[in-house]
Structure formats: structure tokens, C-alpha cells
Design a protein around this motif. Structure first.
Motif, PDB file in Angstrom:
ATOM      1  N   GLY A   2     -20.114  30.426   3.722  1.00  0.00           N
ATOM      2  CA  GLY A   2     -20.106  29.640   2.497  1.00  0.00           C
ATOM      3  C   GLY A   2     -18.711  29.641   1.911  1.00  0.00           C
ATOM      4  O   GLY A   2     -17.756  30.137   2.515  1.00  0.00           O
TER       5      GLY A   2
ATOM      6  N   PRO B 153     -13.042  30.328   1.220  1.00  0.00           N
ATOM      7  CA  PRO B 153     -14.126  30.632   2.165  1.00  0.00           C
ATOM      8  C   PRO B 153     -14.628  32.066   2.026  1.00  0.00           C
ATOM      9  O   PRO B 153     -13.869  32.979   1.691  1.00  0.00           O
TER      10      PRO B 153
ATOM     11  N   LEU C 139     -14.927  25.580   5.215  1.00  0.00           N
ATOM     12  CA  LEU C 139     -15.895  26.156   6.164  1.00  0.00           C
ATOM     13  C   LEU C 139     -15.237  26.614   7.447  1.00  0.00           C
ATOM     14  O   LEU C 139     -15.824  27.401   8.200  1.00  0.00           O
ATOM     15  N   SER C 140     -14.010  26.131   7.711  1.00  0.00           N
ATOM     16  CA  SER C 140     -13.273  26.608   8.886  1.00  0.00           C
ATOM     17  C   SER C 140     -12.462  27.862   8.597  1.00  0.00           C
ATOM     18  O   SER C 140     -11.792  28.388   9.482  1.00  0.00           O
TER      19      SER C 140
ATOM     20  N   LYS D   4     -14.712  20.805   4.894  1.00  0.00           N
ATOM     21  CA  LYS D   4     -14.565  21.202   6.302  1.00  0.00           C
ATOM     22  C   LYS D   4     -13.482  22.273   6.456  1.00  0.00           C
ATOM     23  O   LYS D   4     -13.639  23.216   7.234  1.00  0.00           O
TER      24      LYS D   4
ATOM     25  N   THR E 188     -17.737  31.831   8.739  1.00  0.00           N
ATOM     26  CA  THR E 188     -17.782  31.427   7.338  1.00  0.00           C
ATOM     27  C   THR E 188     -19.234  31.132   6.947  1.00  0.00           C
ATOM     28  O   THR E 188     -19.878  30.264   7.548  1.00  0.00           O
TER      29      THR E 188
ATOM     30  N   ASP F  53     -23.236  27.661   3.586  1.00  0.00           N
ATOM     31  CA  ASP F  53     -22.818  26.833   4.720  1.00  0.00           C
ATOM     32  C   ASP F  53     -23.760  25.657   4.944  1.00  0.00           C
ATOM     33  O   ASP F  53     -23.444  24.751   5.725  1.00  0.00           O
TER      34      ASP F  53
END
Length: 853
Positions: free
Chosen positions: A420, A410, A383-384, A380, A418, A336
Motif C-alpha cells: 500500500g 510506499p 506501488l513500485s 503506479k 509494496t 494495494d
């Protein structure tokens, strides 16, 4: 390690999904293709191969999950051991009778015991963790806790007289990390006899310290400035191999068996040191902690389990790297913080980095600012918590522009956040070039077609009608072909599925004719009954053969492999066909064998019965020999006859459908020509090779090769002796449950003809209304598996046996050949018989079940 396992898991799941899509696409293509021809079974075989590949990938995924669970269990065990050691240290400090307080390097309280807290109880002041030593002194002055400071002793300790009149000695010791340990000892009673009390206090301290170290899970050795052991525990002796007598003689510490650690002794002001040694089965971590005045403490910790766990993790990582390095796709894991944690060999080579150099590097540095801005929206999303797949143009390490298909998956942590994402990249440049070339070729072809069409429009107008008619005819032919293929497949599936409904009325008729043949008949009636019985046998053979062929062609027959003595199967078959051979005037010899085999007993019995039926059919006189021949890894079951024999050119044709030899007796039943075809198909299902040898006019030998097995605890085939007491059926109480009234009537007529007392019912409720299981006598329950209203014979047998004090013998009858059903019946201890029920086989089974009545 966990991230690598999850990367492998994601890869296997993706490839599994891909294989499933390929499988589905191939099936749809085969079914809708107009050029492939009528070969749906080949397509089905191909789909089975693909399903096997999917199962193999799924098994690999399960193995990766199992390794991950083992790693989690080992880590949890290590944490529990650390927690236990910490708790023991806290308990040891609490057991000290003196007031104890530990300060960190900032001189803030880290730990203290209840004795220290009790010093402040009369002041009303609460001392908590985090209080500084300056605050402690200030509070002591404010509350007048110290009445007089006596001064320092020879060892640097301070002595105070409290306002309560109590004398306290304060001992301060620095810790290895710059902190400080303070002990407040009540020395009030020592003032009267200071020397004697000082010695007693020192002895008490030594004892308390020794108890503390004895309760530690680590080995501890305290060495003074003169290089002699002052304090040690049993764990130190166990781990290092030093004897107690050696330690108690107080030799120089360097003279002990652990002397090769002395060079690690930390001098004043030096940092603590550590090393790892091996002693017997122990792997020991040795840490040396320096103390003031040249003293030092050695701690010995057994890290064998942790070392083994670390080696296991290292080996697992090597395997994961070995696997991922040989995958053609680019695989990586990004944390992350957008820094690489893992990359495979292909990833490093593609971007032109040295092996392993990407670990810890930022994704921005690898791709550059401009490329990172293009990737940022997808990062993004990953990571979401979203799966992202996209294609993008990038330059590799050699500066070549390539088109890449990227997938970001993810990695969700235990807290739902999350932590990574996994990266999988495939180079689709060639595929994209081919697509562009195809598109350009299509456009060029379309342009040329338009030009040629405009030039030939006038010439081809008179052909349009003919072309349209031919197109319609072709479409009709294609549709007819598709309907024919569908009808053929539907026919096969229908015949394979309706065996129960086809065999129900036939089963009832066979029971009635069997019962009728048992009665005294006139000379004029007996031939009619025999003719009806033969006709029903022919219908039964025809239906059974067609259903078997359909099931084998539809691929719904799967072997139920069990292990049993071959004698259990062959003895029953020899007893059954011995009577048939005797009726035909033939002599049949059977040689028993004690070998144990592993196969499907029902399917193997079908092969042997077909061999024996053919031998009887094509042998007008002489004998038939039925026995086994042992090989190193398998058993050969053979059937010899002295019949007409088979010409050498016809040896392979006899296993084809509707291929028959002309028997010597033209009035003899010729059969359908499907028996050996079924044998060939069953042998392929079981993977049991079959063979035939023959000499025209002298006879034939048919054989099947079966693998050996280890003896199972239970065999589904009952062992019947050659001599069974016929009177065991007379007076036997038998209950029958079948939802077909005709079968109930036929079964009652047949069994009563054998002297049995029979009660028939259409359901378990109907039977319970006629009899009382708790009091009425019963020797056997015969139940049809398929009953009305979704009920089955197993439930009916269970309902009746629950009302009985003893055990209930059960014979289950069904037309269902499903191996799961056979396994269920076997586990319940019931005997299974398939429809249609032959009276002779039923009688043989009843004689076996009721022989001990």
C-alpha cells in the motif's frame, strides 16, 4: 494499526527533514545577510532552538517505534499460544489407541493418526490427507480388507470383521462445520464377553476422552440431552468457579454457576453460538457446539491477554486518530487494492465525506474516472516502491477548484513487496496565488522600470559613474565587514581550541618556579623568584580568562552535571583560599554544610573562586565569611567580606567585561575586570542565579543559588581534611608521563623538592624501559592525557596497570575541559586536574592521594 504507526512515522520523519532544511536555510541567511548586523550569536541561539524542535520530533518518532515493537511482541506471544494449543490437540489425538480419521464437509480426509495408517500397512496402499471417503471404501473393497459386515449396534456404530480376522467397530460423529470424525476400535476380544467388554471399552473411551480434554488449554464441558454434565476438565472448574463436588453430584447443568449461558445452547441444526463472560481476573470466551441427540459441548477460553491486547490496540488507534485529526494536512492510507484503509478528519471534510465513510471505498470512486487517470501514473510509481511528490488541481467537496501538493510514500512489507502507500496532501492554492501575483507584479514592475529607465537614460548618464563608484565602495565595505565578522569568530574559536598549546609552556614554567620557591634562596634571589611567580600567575590568569571568555562566547562549554556533597567542594576551596587570606592579613571563616547539590563541580568552583578572589582583592582588613544558606528547593552559597563595598549604581556593572573597582591599596593587583563577567556567563550556562548586595564602605555579599540533588555513588572532587600529614610525600615513588620534556623536568624538580622519588618519561614505552611495574615500587602515576602519535594518558595508565599485581593510583592532567573526558576519567576511578597545574593545588591533591601510604 501498523499502517497508522508507519503513517505517523513518515509524517514525523518528513517534518524532521523540513525543520533541518529550515535550520540550514536560516543559518545561511544569517551568515550572508548584509542588513542583520554583527550578531552571529543570536543566529546561533535561534538554530539551537530549531535543533531542539528537531530533537523533540525525533523523540516522538522513537516513542512511536517503541509502541509498534510492543504491539509486535504481543502479537507474537498470541501466535505462540495458538500454536501450542494446536500441537496439544494433535498430541491428544495421536495418544488415542483407536484408529482416528477426520473428514471435512466434502468428506475428504483432514487428519488421521498412526493407528488408522497401520490398518493399511499390509495392503501396500498409502492413505494421505485429501483422500475422499469414497476412495477409502473403494480401496477397502479392492484389497478385500473387510471380510464381513456385522451390522449396526444400538448407538448407530458399525461392526466389521476384517480379512485378517480382526473385529473393528467404526464410530462416526459429525463435526460442527459439517465434517465427520471416524474412530475404528478393535473389538476382537470383546466378542467372547460382549457385554462386559463393551462396558470396559466404554470406560476406556471415557478415560481417553477425559485425558484429552484435561490436556486442553481450554475449559471443556460435555452436556447430555438430559442437561447433565458428562465430561469436564479442571480448566472448566477454574475458569467458571464451579466446585468439583458440584460437578460430581450431577445436578442439572442449568443449576450450576454458569446457568446464564444455557440460553445460548444450540439446538439440533442450529449454528454454534458464543459469548464473553468475566470471572475474577479471567475474561472468558464461551462457545457452545451442538451435537446430535440434543447433546452439546461448551468450551471456555481465557482471552484476558488477547482482550487487553485488543484494548491496547484500540487505545493506540484512538491516539493516532487524535493526532492525525489535528494535523492540518490531509492524511490517508491506501492498500494495494486501491481501497482506503485510513483517512483523517481533515481528509474526510475536504472531500465532503462523512467521518469514516471512506474506509473500504475505492480511490477511483472518490476521485472519479477522469481524476483517477491523472493520478494513475503516480499511483503506479508508489506501488513500485518509489516516493512520489507532485501538485495537481482538484475540486473539494464544495466544488471549489484548489491546487494540492500530494506525496505518496510506499509501505514495503516484510517480503519486500509494496502492500500500500501513505498519502499526505497539503492545500497550496493560496501559496500558488501569491506566487502568481508576485510574478505578475514583477513583470509589471519590470515593464515600468524599463519605461522609466528609457525616459531617464539621458538624464542619468552623468550619474552612472558615481553610482558605480558607490557600488564598489559599498561592496568593499560589505566585504570588509564580512571579513571582520569572520575574523572575530575565528579568533573566538581559535582561543577556545588552542588552550592546550597555550597552557603547555606556562604549565612547565609554573612547575619550575614552584620547585624553585621550595628551595633555600638568598635574600637577593627570593624577590626575583617571587616576581617571576607573580608574573607567571598574571599570564596564567590572563590566558585562562581569555580562553574561558572565548569558550563561553563560542558556546563550546557544556555543563557536566553530577551530584555530590557541597562540603567536598567547599572544604578544598576554603583550605586553598584560607592560606591566601592569611597572607593578606585577613581572617577567613568557613561554615561547612552537609547538603547534597546537583551541578557541574568545575564550573561552580570557578564561580566560588572568583567570588573569593574578589573578596580578598577588595578587602584591606577585617574578615571574609564563606558558607551556605538553605532554602526549600535550593542552596545559597555566599561569600561575605568587609571590603570597600560597591555603590548601588554599580551593582549591575560589576558583571560586565573590563569593569573594575579601584581597590583601597593602589599597589594591589587590580585584575582584568573579567572575573565577574566569567561568573555571569557561567551562571547562565548552569542556569544558577547569582546576586550581589553591598553597602559602600562596609562590605559586600556575593551569592549563587544551586539546586539540591540526590547523593551520587561517586564524586569527582576529593575530600581533603584540614590537617594532613606532610610527611606522607617524603619517600613516595611517583612516575610521570608527559610528552613535553620541559614539563617533565619541572615536575621532577618540584616533586623531588617535596621529598618524592620521581621517574619521568615522554611516553608509556619510555617509562617501561626505565622501570619494571611488576617489581619496582610505585605509589602514584601522573600522566598527561594528550601524548604524541595520537596516544593518550588513559591508554598509558591501562598499559602499565596491566603489568602490576595490585591497583595503580592515577592522576590525569589535561587542558581539555570536555565533559565526556571528565566522565571517562571519573568512571575509571582516576583523579583529574586541569592545566596549568598550580603547585599548591598539586601538593594538596598528592597529600590526599598518598595520605594512606
Amino acid at each position: 494499526m501498523i499502517e497508522a504507526e508507519q503513517a505517523r512515522l513518515a509524517q514525523l520523519e518528513k517534518e524532521n527533514y523540513k525543520l533541518q532544511r529550515i535550520n540550514q536555510a536560516l543559518i545561511e541567511r544569517v551568515e550572508s545577510s548584509t542588513a542583520q548586523g554583527a550578531n552571529p550569536y543570536a543566529a546561533f541561539e535561534h538554530s539551537v532552538v530549531l535543533a531542539d524542535q528537531v530533537r523533540e520530533r525525533t523523540e516522538a518518532l522513537n516513542e512511536a517505534l517503541s509502541e509498534l515493537k510492543s504491539s509486535h511482541r504481543a502479537l507474537k506471544s498470541a501466535n505462540q499460544i495458538a500454536d501450542l494449543a494446536n500441537q496439544r490437540l494433535v498430541d491428544a489425538i495421536e495418544s488415542i489407541s483407536d484408529a482416528f480419521v477426520l473428514f471435512d464437509r466434502e468428506r475428504r480426509i483432514v487428519l488421521f493418526n498412526s493407528q488408522f495408517q497401520s490398518v493399511w500397512k499390509n495392503t501396500g496402499q498409502v492413505i494421505a490427507t485429501g483422500t475422499t471417503i469414497q476412495d477409502v471404501r473403494r480401496l477397502a473393497d479392492e484389497h478385500g480388507l473387510i471380510a464381513e459386515e456385522y451390522g449396526e449396534t444400538g448407538d448407530g456404530n458399525k461392526v466389521f470383521r476384517l480379512s485378517s480376522g480382526q473385529w473393528v467397530q467404526m464410530s462416526e460423529r459429525p463435526t460442527a462445520d459439517g465434517g465427520m470424525v471416524v474412530l475404528y476400535t478393535d473389538i476382537s476380544q470383546l466378542k467372547a464377553s460382549e457385554t462386559q467388554r463393551r462396558e470396559a471399552a466404554l470406560a476406556q473411551k471415557s478415560e481417553l476422552l477425559q485425558r484429552t480434554v484435561d490436556n486442553l488449554s481450554q475449559g471443556v464441558a460435555l452436556v447430555n440431552a438430559s442437561d447433565q454434565l458428562e465430561i469436564w476438565n479442571d480448566r472448566f472448574l477454574t475458569l467458571t468457579g464451579v466446585s468439583r463436588s458440584e460437578a460430581e453430584s450431577y445436578p442439572p447443568f442449568r443449576a450450576l454457576n454458569v446457568r446464564h449461558f444455557h440460553d445460548m445452547k444450540a439446538k439440533g441444526g442450529q449454528s454454534d453460538t458464543s459469548n464473553v463472560m468475566r470471572h475474577d481476573e479471567h475474561i472468558i470466551e464461551v462457545r457452545t457446539h451442538a451435537m446430535p441427540d440434543g447433546w452439546y459441548v461448551n468450551t471456555y477460553t481465557d482471552i484476558a491477554e488477547r482482550y487487553q491486547y485488543a484494548e491496547t490496540l484500540k487505545e493506540s488507534e484512538q491516539w493516532i486518530r487524535l493526532i492525525t485529526d489535528h494535523v492540518p494536512a490531509l492524511i490517508a492510507y491506501v492498500g494495494d487494492d486501491l481501497c482506503y484503509r485510513f483517512t483523517n478528519k481533515v481528509y474526510d471534510e475536504w472531500y465532503g465525506w462523512e467521518r469514516g465513510a471512506l474506509a473500504g471505498e475505492s480511490i477511483t470512486q472518490v476521485h472519479g474516472e477522469q481524476s483517477f487517470l491523472e493520478l494513475q501514473p503516480y499511483i503506479k510509481q508508489a506501488l513500485s516502491g518509489e516516493n512520489v511528490t507532485f501538485d495537481i488541481a482538484e475540486r473539494n467537496g464544495e466544488g471549489e477548484q484548489r491546487h494540492m501538493l500530494k506525496s505518496y510514500v510506499p509501505n514495503i512489507g516484510a517480503d519486500g513487496k509494496t502492500v500500500g502507500f501513505f498519502v499526505m496532501i497539503r492545500d497550496i492554492t493560496d501559496r500558488r496565488k501569491v506566487a502568481l501575483e508576485l510574478e505578475a507584479a514583477y513583470q509589471n514592475l519590470e515593464h515600468r522600470v524599463d519605461e522609466r529607465t528609457s525616459e531617464l537614460t539621458a538624464v542619468n548618464e552623468h550619474l552612472l559613474l558615481e553610482i558605480e563608484e558607490r557600488t564598489q565602495v559599498e561592496a568593499r565595505l560589505r566585504e570588509a565587514k564580512k571579513d571582520a565578522e569572520q575574523a572575530n569568530l575565528s579568533k573566538t574559536k581559535f582561543l577556545a581550541a588552542v588552550s592546550h598549546d597555550l597552557l603547555q609552556p606556562l604549565n612547565a614554567a609554573r612547575l619550575f618556579t614552584g620547585a624553585l620557591s621550595e628551595k633555600q634562596l638568598s635574600e637577593a634571589t627570593r624577590p626575583l623568584v617571587n616576581s617571576v611567580s607573580h608574573a607567571l600567575s598574571d599570564v596564567e590568569s590572563l590566558l585562562g580568562t581569555l580562553v574561558d571568555i572565548s569558550k563561553l562566547d563560542a558556546g563550546v562549554v557544556t555543563p557536566d552535571i553530577t551530584t555530590f556533597r557541597v562540603q567536598e567542594l567547599m572544604a578544598n576551596i576554603a583550605n586553598e583560599f584560607g592560606q591566601f587570606a592569611q597572607q593578606e592579613g585577613l581572617k577567613m571563616s568557613y561554615i561547612p554544610s552537609s547538603a547534597v547539590i546537583s551541578t557541574d563541580s568545575q564550573l561552580l568552583a570557578r564561580i566560588i573562586r572568583n567570588f573569593l578572589s574578589n573578596a580578598i582583592r577588595y578587602t584591606s582588613s577585617g574578615r571574609i565569611l564563606f558558607g551556605c544558606r538553605r532554602k526549600q528547593h535550593s542552596l545559597i552559597i555566599e561569600v561575605w567580606d568587609t571590603g570597600v563595598g560597591i555603590h548601588e549604581t554599580q551593582l549591575l556593572e560589576v558583571f560586565q567585561e573590563f569593569r573594575r573597582l579601584n581597590p583601597q591599596d593602589q599597589g594591589q593587583d587590580k585584575g582584568l575586570g573579567l572575573g565577574l563577567a566569567i561568573v555571569d556567563k557561567i551562571s547562565r550556562v548552569l542556569a544558577h542565579p547569582i546576586s550581589v548586595r553591598s553597602i559602600r564602605g562596609k562590605g559586600s555579599v556575593f551569592s549563587v543559588e544551586v539546586p539540591y540533588g540526590e547523593l551520587a555513588l561517586y564524586s569527582a572532587i576529593p575530600v581533603l581534611g584540614h590537617e594532613v600529614a606532610q610527611d606522607c610525600l617524603r619517600g613516595a615513588h611517583i612516575w610521570v608521563i608527559d610528552n613535553d620534556l620541559a614539563i617533565c623536568q619541572g615536575m621532577q624538580t618540584l616533586l623531588e623538592g617535596w621529598g618524592c622519588c620521581v621517574t619521568t618519561a615522554l611516553s608509556s614505552e619510555h617509562l617501561l624501559a626505565l622501570v619494571d611495574p611488576a617489581s619496582d615500587p610505585v605509589d602514584l602515576l601522573i600522566a598527561d592525557y594528550h601524548l604524541d602519535d595520537g596516544k593518550n594518558g588513559v591508554d598509558a595508565a591501562r598499559s602499565i596497570s596491566q603489568r602490576m599485581a595490585g591497583e595503580l593510583s592515577v592522576l590525569m592532567i589535561t587542558a581539555n575541559y570536555n565533559k565526556d573526558l571528565k566522565q571517562e576519567i571519573r568512571e575509571l576511578g582516576y583523579i583529574l586536574m586541569n592545566k596549568p597545574v598550580k603547585p599548591l593545588k598539586l601538593k594538596t591533591t598528592l597529600l590526599h592521594l598518598l595520605k594512606n601510604r
